[in-house]
Design a protein around this motif. Structure first.
Motif, PDB file in Angstrom:
ATOM      1  N   ASN A 117      13.296 -24.261  17.697  1.00  0.00           N
ATOM      2  CA  ASN A 117      13.541 -23.147  16.778  1.00  0.00           C
ATOM      3  C   ASN A 117      13.052 -21.818  17.350  1.00  0.00           C
ATOM      4  N   ILE A 118      11.897 -21.831  18.004  1.00  0.00           N
ATOM      5  CA  ILE A 118      11.440 -20.607  18.673  1.00  0.00           C
ATOM      6  C   ILE A 118      12.435 -20.208  19.763  1.00  0.00           C
ATOM      7  N   GLU A 119      12.933 -21.186  20.501  1.00  0.00           N
ATOM      8  CA  GLU A 119      13.917 -20.874  21.540  1.00  0.00           C
ATOM      9  C   GLU A 119      15.181 -20.276  20.931  1.00  0.00           C
ATOM     10  N   SER A 120      15.579 -20.743  19.777  1.00  0.00           N
ATOM     11  CA  SER A 120      16.751 -20.180  19.106  1.00  0.00           C
ATOM     12  C   SER A 120      16.559 -18.701  18.793  1.00  0.00           C
ATOM     13  N   LEU A 121      15.337 -18.327  18.419  1.00  0.00           N
ATOM     14  CA  LEU A 121      15.039 -16.920  18.138  1.00  0.00           C
ATOM     15  C   LEU A 121      15.124 -16.090  19.412  1.00  0.00           C
ATOM     16  N   THR A 175      14.253 -19.736   7.112  1.00  0.00           N
ATOM     17  CA  THR A 175      14.391 -20.821   8.078  1.00  0.00           C
ATOM     18  C   THR A 175      15.005 -20.209   9.342  1.00  0.00           C
ATOM     19  N   THR A 176      14.906 -20.913  10.444  1.00  0.00           N
ATOM     20  CA  THR A 176      15.484 -20.415  11.693  1.00  0.00           C
ATOM     21  C   THR A 176      16.991 -20.219  11.561  1.00  0.00           C
ATOM     22  N   THR A 177      17.652 -21.157  10.942  1.00  0.00           N
ATOM     23  CA  THR A 177      19.106 -21.050  10.761  1.00  0.00           C
ATOM     24  C   THR A 177      19.475 -19.793  10.003  1.00  0.00           C
ATOM     25  N   GLU A 178      18.727 -19.482   8.948  1.00  0.00           N
ATOM     26  CA  GLU A 178      19.012 -18.284   8.156  1.00  0.00           C
ATOM     27  C   GLU A 178      18.842 -17.010   8.982  1.00  0.00           C
ATOM     28  N   VAL A 179      17.760 -16.952   9.767  1.00  0.00           N
ATOM     29  CA  VAL A 179      17.521 -15.777  10.592  1.00  0.00           C
ATOM     30  C   VAL A 179      18.622 -15.600  11.630  1.00  0.00           C
ATOM     31  N   VAL A 180      18.955 -16.672  12.316  1.00  0.00           N
ATOM     32  CA  VAL A 180      19.985 -16.595  13.356  1.00  0.00           C
ATOM     33  C   VAL A 180      21.307 -16.109  12.771  1.00  0.00           C
ATOM     34  N   GLU A 181      21.677 -16.617  11.620  1.00  0.00           N
ATOM     35  CA  GLU A 181      22.936 -16.194  10.988  1.00  0.00           C
ATOM     36  C   GLU A 181      22.932 -14.729  10.633  1.00  0.00           C
ATOM     37  N   GLN A 182      21.778 -14.226  10.145  1.00  0.00           N
ATOM     38  CA  GLN A 182      21.700 -12.799   9.820  1.00  0.00           C
ATOM     39  C   GLN A 182      21.773 -11.927  11.066  1.00  0.00           C
TER      40      GLN A 182
END
Length: 241
Positions: free
Chosen positions: A67-71, A230-237
Motif C-alpha cells: 500500500n505504501i508502494e501504491s502511494l 484507505t489506499t484504494t480511495e486515495v489512489v482513485e482520488q
C-alpha cells in the motif's frame, strides 16, 4: 437518587450517540496536497528488520508494504510531491541521559542506527535504509527527504519548513509506525496549521500481549484528522487530478 441515576444514564447515552456519529470533515486532494511518509525503512518493514517480530503481524494484515508502494507509484505518475520523514540514530544519540520506554528499546536493539550524519558507510541495506521496493521512487525528483526526526514527531526535523516552502498546506499521511511516528506527525502537523488525512492501511504498529498499537492509532486518527482513507480511495482520488 433515582432521578440523578437516570439523568446520568441519559447523559451517558447522549454522549455515546454523539461519538457514534462523529462528523467526518472530509479531505479534498488538490494541487496544494502532498503525501508524507514516515519511516519507510527496513527495520520496520522488512522481515529482516529488528522490529519485525512485533510489527510483522500488523504489516502483513494491512498489506502495508504494497500500500505504501501504491502511494509512491501514483504520486510519481501524477508528479505529486512526496515528503519522506526518516528516523536515524547516530552515536551521539546513544549518549542521551534520559529516554522514554520505546526510546530505550530502539537504542538497545540498534534500530535505525547509522555511523554518523555525514557518512553512508554500511548504510546500504542496513536497518536504517529504505525498503528496496521504495528506492526507485524515493530517488525520483518528486520526492523530498527531510532531515531525520529523533523521537516520534517532526518537531525536531525540517518537514514543516519543506512543506511550506513548496506551497503545501494539505497532507496525506502514511508510513510507520501508526501509534508512534505517524500519530505524532499527524498531531504536530495539525497544530502547525496543516489539513491532515491519514491512510489507515498504509501503516501498521506493534502488537504485544495486552497492547495493540494499531488499534490505538485508529481511534486517534478518526478523532483528530480531517479524514481517514484507505489506499484504494486515495489512489482513485489522485488519479483524477
Amino acid at each position: 437518587m433515582k432521578k440523578l441515576k437516570l439523568t446520568g444514564v441519559l447523559i451517558l447515552s447522549v454522549v455515546s450517540n454523539i461519538f457514534a456519529q462523529l462528523p467526518d470533515p472530509g479531505f479534498i486532494i488538490d494541487a496544494k496536497t502532498a503525501i508524507v511518509i514516515t519511516d519507510p525503512q527496513n527495520d520496520f518493514l522488512s522481515p529482516d528488520g529488528v522490529a519485525w517480530g512485533v510489527v510483522g503481524e500488523s504489516v502483513k494484515a494491512n498489506n502495508t508494504v504494497a500500500n505504501i508502494e501504491s502511494l509512491f507509484k501514483i504520486a510519481k505518475q501524477k508528479n505529486m510531491l512526496v515528503f519522506v520523514s526518516p528516523h536515524y540514530y547516530y552515536k551521539h544519540d546513544h549518549t542521551w541521559k534520559f529516554e522514554g520506554t520505546l526510546e530505550v528499546l530502539m537504542h538497545s536493539i540498534k534500530m535505525f542506527d547509522r555511523k554518523n550524519a555525514l557518512s553512508t558507510d554500511d548504510f546500504e541495506n542496513s536497518g536504517a535504509d529504505w525498503l528496496n521496493n521504495y528506492k526507485q521512487y524515493i530517488n525520483e525528483n518528486n520526492v523530498i527527504v527531510t532531515s531525520p526526526h529523533k523521537v516520534y514527531g517532526p518537531e525536531s526535523n525540517d518537514l514543516s519548513l519543506q512543506l511550506r516552502k513548496q506551497g503545501i498546506n494539505k497532507v496525506i499521511l502514511a508510513g510507520m509506525s501508526a501509534n508512534l511516528c505517524v500519530e505524532s506527525h499527524m498531531r504536530e502537523l495539525i497544530e502547525d496549521g496543516f489539513e491532515v488525512s491519514v491512510v489507515k492501511d498504509a501503516t501498521a504498529a506493534a502488537i504485544l500481549p495486552g497492547l495493540n498499537g494499531y488499534e490505538a492509532a485508529l481511534t486517534n486518527f478518526r478523532m483528530i484528522s480531517s479524514h481517514v482513507f484507505t489506499t484504494t480511495e486515495v489512489v482513485e482520488q489522485i488519479k483524477k487530478l
